[in-house]
Scaffold this motif. Structure first.
Motif, PDB file in Angstrom:
ATOM      1  N   THR A 102      -0.382   8.649   9.813  1.00 55.28           N
ATOM      2  CA  THR A 102      -0.435   7.198   9.924  1.00 55.28           C
ATOM      3  C   THR A 102      -0.467   6.549   8.552  1.00 55.28           C
ATOM      4  N   GLU A 103      -1.236   7.104   7.668  1.00 51.55           N
ATOM      5  CA  GLU A 103      -1.314   6.570   6.320  1.00 51.55           C
ATOM      6  C   GLU A 103       0.053   6.589   5.650  1.00 51.55           C
ATOM      7  N   ARG A 104       0.731   7.730   5.855  1.00 46.79           N
ATOM      8  CA  ARG A 104       2.044   7.857   5.229  1.00 46.79           C
ATOM      9  C   ARG A 104       2.973   6.777   5.751  1.00 46.79           C
ATOM     10  N   LEU A 105       2.955   6.568   7.065  1.00 46.69           N
ATOM     11  CA  LEU A 105       3.833   5.563   7.641  1.00 46.69           C
ATOM     12  C   LEU A 105       3.492   4.173   7.139  1.00 46.69           C
ATOM     13  N   ARG A 106       2.205   3.920   7.041  1.00 50.45           N
ATOM     14  CA  ARG A 106       1.797   2.613   6.566  1.00 50.45           C
ATOM     15  C   ARG A 106       2.326   2.365   5.165  1.00 50.45           C
ATOM     16  N   LEU A 128       5.053  -0.561   4.003  1.00 57.05           N
ATOM     17  CA  LEU A 128       4.858  -1.583   2.984  1.00 57.05           C
ATOM     18  C   LEU A 128       5.996  -1.574   1.979  1.00 57.05           C
ATOM     19  N   THR A 129       6.357  -0.364   1.548  1.00 50.54           N
ATOM     20  CA  THR A 129       7.452  -0.274   0.583  1.00 50.54           C
ATOM     21  C   THR A 129       8.727  -0.874   1.168  1.00 50.54           C
ATOM     22  N   SER A 130       9.011  -0.434   2.391  1.00 47.42           N
ATOM     23  CA  SER A 130      10.252  -0.869   3.026  1.00 47.42           C
ATOM     24  C   SER A 130      10.270  -2.383   3.210  1.00 47.42           C
ATOM     25  N   VAL A 131       9.172  -2.892   3.724  1.00 48.05           N
ATOM     26  CA  VAL A 131       9.139  -4.325   3.998  1.00 48.05           C
ATOM     27  C   VAL A 131       9.375  -5.113   2.726  1.00 48.05           C
ATOM     28  N   SER A 132       8.656  -4.732   1.703  1.00 44.27           N
ATOM     29  CA  SER A 132       8.796  -5.546   0.496  1.00 44.27           C
ATOM     30  C   SER A 132      10.233  -5.494  -0.004  1.00 44.27           C
ATOM     31  N   PHE A 192      11.589   5.183   8.785  1.00 43.03           N
ATOM     32  CA  PHE A 192      11.772   4.947   7.352  1.00 43.03           C
ATOM     33  C   PHE A 192      12.490   6.093   6.670  1.00 43.03           C
ATOM     34  N   TYR A 193      13.126   6.928   7.468  1.00 40.07           N
ATOM     35  CA  TYR A 193      13.845   8.023   6.818  1.00 40.07           C
ATOM     36  C   TYR A 193      15.266   7.570   6.538  1.00 40.07           C
ATOM     37  N   ARG A 194      15.633   7.679   5.291  1.00 41.90           N
ATOM     38  CA  ARG A 194      17.023   7.378   4.976  1.00 41.90           C
ATOM     39  C   ARG A 194      17.560   8.541   4.189  1.00 41.90           C
ATOM     40  N   SER A 195      18.785   8.920   4.507  1.00 41.30           N
ATOM     41  CA  SER A 195      19.331  10.097   3.832  1.00 41.30           C
ATOM     42  C   SER A 195      19.397   9.827   2.339  1.00 41.30           C
ATOM     43  N   ALA A 196      19.198  10.876   1.597  1.00 38.60           N
ATOM     44  CA  ALA A 196      19.114  10.711   0.135  1.00 38.60           C
ATOM     45  C   ALA A 196      20.482  10.578  -0.493  1.00 38.60           C
ATOM     46  N   GLY A 197      21.454  10.126   0.279  1.00 36.00           N
ATOM     47  CA  GLY A 197      22.810  10.029  -0.274  1.00 36.00           C
ATOM     48  C   GLY A 197      22.909   8.895  -1.255  1.00 36.00           C
ATOM     49  N   GLY A 198      22.923   9.193  -2.494  1.00 35.01           N
ATOM     50  CA  GLY A 198      23.086   8.143  -3.493  1.00 35.01           C
ATOM     51  C   GLY A 198      21.853   7.281  -3.620  1.00 35.01           C
TER      52      GLY A 198
END
Lengths: 228, 899
Positions: free
Chosen positions: B664-668, B672-676, B839-845
């Motif tokens: 849960t902590e990781r997702l939180r 936050l990173t994603s939202v900002s 929040f998983y996005r492939s590390a492509g580029g």
């Protein structure tokens, strides 16, 4: 479709929204009235009855659905509801209570204009206009019970025609499943399966690509709309 | 039960039954396997139908449990006001029998036949109220669950681990005019439970969880159906008897159940009844009173009396017969006189000593029964050993007089052998011939008999082999010494051998205990949940100690029952006090201990090095000390094992919790990173465009201005989508996805989804492949559309503009599948397992594709909320990616819909 100065009542508690709605409507030759609360809206309607109401469901002093009830108790004025995303149940309830259509915030103005026109068209049709509907290759003559696609007549079963007729009469407006049941079968509710089947058959007969309809559109969870 | 007459005349009993029934009201029972199947609902529906036909219906008592659909059916029916009984300062409402009698309706509805009335009511049980109403000629509709039937009480308790105390005698069930089974498949019932449509008492949470397991429900359902089928059978027989139709069944089966004072008698009686019912035979229950019975304790005498009463309640002829020592002969005599075809007895658990001196009734019966069948039933739930004294006798030496007789015999044989040898060879140390005999006796029978054997040998040696022969006098003094030394040798040898034997026995019993402990710990190791552990542990301990066991664990509300064998749900306050004391003071309490010795159970604390876990309570139905020291040690060992296993499970749960928190902590953090980032990027564009136009609007040409505004619009739409996704994620997390179960035309939804995702798909070619007949899925149209849109947008994001998208719909057994295949670059193998993570996005580029990585996670979340699955795979062509949505299938169009 704008006739001379149709009056629109804007009911929304957010000032920025009222501002841009007023500006947009004015540019399109509509006259506008504004109300911030339901009470104000009802008061205005008593003195200066509008020809269309744009109603935000999230009002501070009364549940939007209750306001629709109140308005409908006094007047058949077309109502277009401004709803938030994901409130399918509220949308259906609003439509069943008598609202004519809805737009989901955030909406583009062209969508809003189209819905308003569709809502008003119905009223104009009451005044004896437009027994013939056409959209692209499709023409529907309600008086003569004739449907043509690219000039060729299309045979429809009685139920199919009844559904199409209802959609045409309310072209551009969304019709809930219940509305269609009432109109076509005379019941308040019914088996969605049959309705689905008929709409599917209509699509097969009238659409260029039945799987990607451009005329008979589905509003998931709400009902159907004839693009207009 | 009506019997068949020899000819084909209707039997007199059936006429009598009919005449008796003429004045009575008729009883209809709505019978179900479990709460929540809809018995009250059906009863009310039937009542409304009756009312429409003009029957005078009133409601005596109906429990709607606040369910709207049931309450709706109550409308329009007259309700007889309930009587208020005040009990211990509280006002309880019970059905007002007098009011109903005064009202004299044709039909009255009485819910929950097994209900126990509040003290102060006319009858202690509601079924007695109902019987009174029937006597008065009023028809009654009532409801009943299978676990409330007297004859099935044990069976249901074993299945559900909950013993129900409110029971209804079978007599009433069989007497009912009509029994309608309200049947619901276990799956349907579990759905109703999940939807909150089943009423359960608050405190019974744990029992309910277990009760509603599919296995249980299936078993209960079968029980209910079978029991009703038995009734139908007997109805048919009654009908045939009443109309003089001869039946195809074998005549003249009769069952005899023999009981004694041992605790398993009640279960034996119930088993006997089931056997009698299956054989459609009359049955008897007999207790043979022998001289031994005069020495029985009060408890045991009461038990016999209760068992006989129970047998009578279940429809047997119950008798106590006087008898002599030969119980088997008495039983057989009775059986032959009454043409009994099957005798049912309980499994003998007497010791050899008992069997030797008093004989085994079971063995005798089997031997001498002749044509009569003897069924030996396992003691079900029989837990107490008859006396702990007997238990002890089994483990120590066999000091029966028989042993001494055998010793004497052995010495005689040795003596005879010695004489025989002596005739042939003259051996100076012929005395040694007795040593093997003595040693054998010592090994087989222990110290006492072997000592006797040594002395006897000495005497025999003297008598047989010393001069003068065959007399006990000794002429030669050296012979006396020889005899004396021989005696010493024999005694020492015998005592050594006896000790060896004792050690062997002790080692063997140790080994047995160790093996049992090992088996116990293996069983415990296999158990995964705390609930199951406590039940398994109580069961095992009860079996090993042959006692009643209850396990209590600590909760916020004090000690609560975690497991018990035989199944228990509640514990008396006195017992609970002893248990709590034991828990708090870490010392034994209860019967046989120094604290609160008045309790029926002995309570021992359960603890490990990490702390206290609970309390185990042990009770024996026999009087006397609960546990011998040996058993006490065994119990301690078992308790320790249980504590350790419990600890293991709790630690496991703690680890799971800790892991969950970390996740849960990781997702939180990711959120936050994603939202900002994902908020700020579009906002930056929008802000930039607007401020720029305001400041320099006039300087731009129309084309540029239009371009800027277009990009602001695109960014707004992107922001809108992102907000929508976030809201979806929050909704999924909060569990607020209340999915509808509508029937959806998949092609319809796909069309709508394509419209919405049109922008993301751009100019990519989309092909659709659906079967001729409409593909119908069961679910929520909005959720499915959202999920589809997300998958399509994902395809749009990760494929080049020239890619082709193929959407295919197929039937798949009970469900339907929708697959979205693209021929783009596909998914990298290292990404595949994470594709649906938030929040998983492939590390492509450098994160070139915009988006928060939520779309697919949401799609999966929505589809799973509809009991479906979303998976990703490589298409057969080997290129690109395919996402497969599996959904529940609905009825195909064209099939009959519900009216």
């Amino acid at each position: 479709m704008a006739s001379s100065a149709i009056t629109v009542l804007i009911v929304d508690d957010e000032a920025p929204i009222r501002r841009f709605l007023k500006a947009t409507l004015a540019v399109n030759d509509y006259r506008t009235l504004e109300a911030e609360t339901a009470a104000e809206a009802l008061r205005l309607m008593r003195h200066l009855p509008p020809e269309l109401v744009l109603l935000d469901l999230g009002l501070p002093d009364m549940d939007g659905l209750d306001l629709i009830r109140e308005i409908r108790a006094r007047s058949p004025v077309p109502i277009v509801v401004l709803s938030s995303r994901g409130e399918e149940a509220a949308k259906v309830a609003a439509l069943d209570l008598g609202a004519d259509d809805y737009v989901t915030k955030p909406f583009g103005t062209d969508e809003l204009m189209a819905r308003m026109r569709a809502a008003l068209r119905h009223r104009l049709a009451d005044r004896g206009a437009e027994p013939v509907f056409s959209a692209g290759p499709l023409t529907v003559d309600l008086a003569r019970h004739l449907v043509t696609l690219r000039g060729a007549e299309v045979k429809l079963s009685p139920k199919e025609f009844a559904i199409l007729q209802e959609l045409v009469v309310h072209a551009g407006k969304v019709l809930t499943h219940r509305h269609l049941f009432r109109a076509v079968w005379g019941q308040d509710d019914g088996d969605q399966t049959s309705l689905r089947v008929f709409v599917r058959q209509l699509r097969v007969k009238l659409e260029a690509d039945p799987a990607r309809p451009t005329l008979l559109l589905t509003e998931p969870g709400v009902g159907y709309r004839l693009a207009g | 039960m009506a019997k068949m007459a020899a000819g084909v005349r209707p039997s007199p009993e059936s006429f009598l039954a009919k005449a008796e029934r003429a004045g009575r009201g008729r009883l209809k029972i709505f019978f179900g396997a479990a709460p929540g199947v809809g018995k009250t609902y059906e009863m009310l529906t039937a009542a409304q139908a009756a009312k429409r036909e003009g029957v005078d219906v009133v409601i005596g008592v109906v429990e709607t449990h606040g369910r709207a659909e049931t309450m709706a059916l109550v409308q329009g029916l007259e309700i007889v006001p309930m009587a208020e009984i005040s009990y211990r300062g509280r006002a309880l409402s019970e059905m007002d029998v007098d009011a109903v009698l005064k009202r004299r309706p044709q039909l009255v509805l009485v819910d929950e036949l097994a209900h126990a009335n509040a003290p102060g009511s006319r009858h202690p049980k509601r079924h007695q109220d109902v019987e009174e109403l029937l006597e008065a000629g009023v028809d009654v509709f009532t409801t009943l669950n299978v676990q409330h039937l007297e004859s099935l009480n044990d069976v249901v308790a074993r299945i559900t681990r909950v013993r129900v105390r409110e029971t209804v005698p079978d007599r009433l069930f069989d007497l009912a005019e009509e029994v309608e089974v309200i049947d619901l498949t276990p799956d349907a019932l579990r759905l109703r439970l999940a939807a909150g449509k089943v009423y359960v008492r608050e405190q019974a949470e744990r029992a309910v969880r277990h009760f509603f397991q599919p296995g249980n429900l299936t078993a209960l359902r079968e029980l209910a159906l079978r029991r009703t089928a038995e009734r139908v059978d007997s109805d048919m027989r009654d009908y045939m008897a009443a109309h003089g139709i001869e039946g195809p069944w074998p005549a003249g089966e009769r069952v005899l159940v023999a009981i004694d004072e041992r605790p398993g008698a009640a279960a034996l009686v119930r088993a006997g009844k089931r056997l009698a019912d299956r054989a459609r035979a009359p049955w008897h229950c007999v207790s043979i009173e022998t001289a031994r019975h005069a020495r029985l304790s009060e408890v045991e005498r009461d038990r016999i009396a209760d068992t006989l009463r129970l047998a009578e309640a279940l429809g047997a002829e119950a008798l106590t017969l006087p008898g002599g020592a030969d119980v088997a002969e008495e039983l057989l005599d009775f059986a032959r006189r009454r043409n009994v075809t099957t005798i049912v007895v309980g499994k003998a658990k007497r010791t050899r000593w008992f069997a030797l001196t008093r004989g085994s009734v079971v063995a005798d019966l089997v031997d001498r029964a002749g044509p009569i069948a003897v069924q030996v039933m396992a003691g079900d739930g029989e837990t107490a050993a008859p006396k702990t004294v007997e238990a002890r006798a089994a483990t120590s030496g066999r000091r029966s007089p028989g042993a001494y007789a055998v010793a004497a015999l052995a010495v005689a044989v040795a003596g005879a052998a010695g004489l025989a040898i002596d005739l042939v060879i003259d051996l100076p140390n012929i005395s040694l011939i007795f040593v093997p005999a003595v040693l054998l006796i010592a090994l087989r029978y222990g110290a006492g008999p072997s000592l006797a054997a040594s002395l006897l040998s000495a005497v025999a040696y003297n008598f047989l082999f010393t001069d003068p022969r065959f007399s006990l006098t000794v002429n030669d003094p050296s012979n006396v010494v020889a005899i004396v030394f021989f005696s010493l040798t024999a005694v020492v040898a015998s005592s050594v051998a006896a000790r060896v034997r004792a050690q062997t026995l002790s080692a063997r019993s140790q080994a047995r205990v160790t093996a049992e402990l090992y088996a116990f710990s293996r069983k415990l190791a296999a158990v995964a949940t705390e609930d199951d552990l406590l039940w398994a542990a109580s069961h095992q301990v009860a079996l090993m100690l042959k006692a009643d066991v209850v396990l209590l664990t600590a909760s916020r509300a004090g000690l609560v029952i975690g497991g018990a064998y035989p199944p228990e749900d509640t514990i008396e306050p006195g017992e609970l006090a002893a248990a709590t004391w034991a828990y708090e003071h870490d010392e034994p309490a209860g019967r046989g201990s120094a604290t609160l010795p008045g309790a029926t159970r002995l309570f021992l604390p359960l603890k490990t090095s990490r702390g206290k876990l609970g309390v185990v309570g042990v009770a024996r139905r026999a009087a006397g000390p609960i546990l011998t020291p040996v058993e006490r040690r065994l119990l301690d060992a078992l308790a320790d094992q249980t504590a350790v296993a419990l600890d293991r499970i709790r630690l496991g749960a703690d680890v799971d919790e800790a892991r969950l928190e970390a996740e849960t902590e990781r997702l939180r953090g990711a959120l936050l990173t994603s939202v900002s980032h994902d908020f700020k990027t579009p906002l930056a564009t929008i802000m930039g465009v607007i401020t720029s136009l305001r400041s320099y609007g006039g300087l731009y040409d129309d084309a540029t201005r239009d371009e800027m505004l277009a990009s602001a619009q695109t960014e707004t739409e992107r922001l809108n989508r992102f907000v929508a996704n976030l809201l979806d994620v929050v909704k999924l997390d909060a569990g607020g996805v209340a999915a509808m179960s509508d029937e959806i035309d998949l092609e319809d939804i796909v069309g709508a989804a394509l419209r919405r995702a049109g922008g993301a798909l751009g100019d990519r070619a989309v092909t659709l492949d659906f079967p001729e007949t409409p593909l119908v899925a069961l679910g929520d149209p909005v959720l499915i559309e959202h999920a589809l849109v997300n998958v399509l947008e994902n395809a749009g994001k990760h494929t080049p503009p020239s890619a082709q998208i193929a959407i295919e719909g197929r039937r798949d057994g009970d469900g339907v599948t929708l697959s979205v295949t693209d021929d783009g670059p596909g998914i990298a193998p290292e990404d595949v397992p994470h594709v649906f993570e938030r929040f998983y996005r492939s590390a492509g580029g450098d994160r070139k594709t915009p988006g928060a990585g939520l779309g697919l996670a949401i799609a999966r979340g929505f589809v799973e909320a509809l009991s479906g699955t979303v998976t990703v795979e490589t298409p057969p062509s080997g290129r690109g990616a395919r996402f497969v949505l599996r959904l529940r299938g609905g009825r195909a169009a064209g099939e009959q819909g519900r009216a």
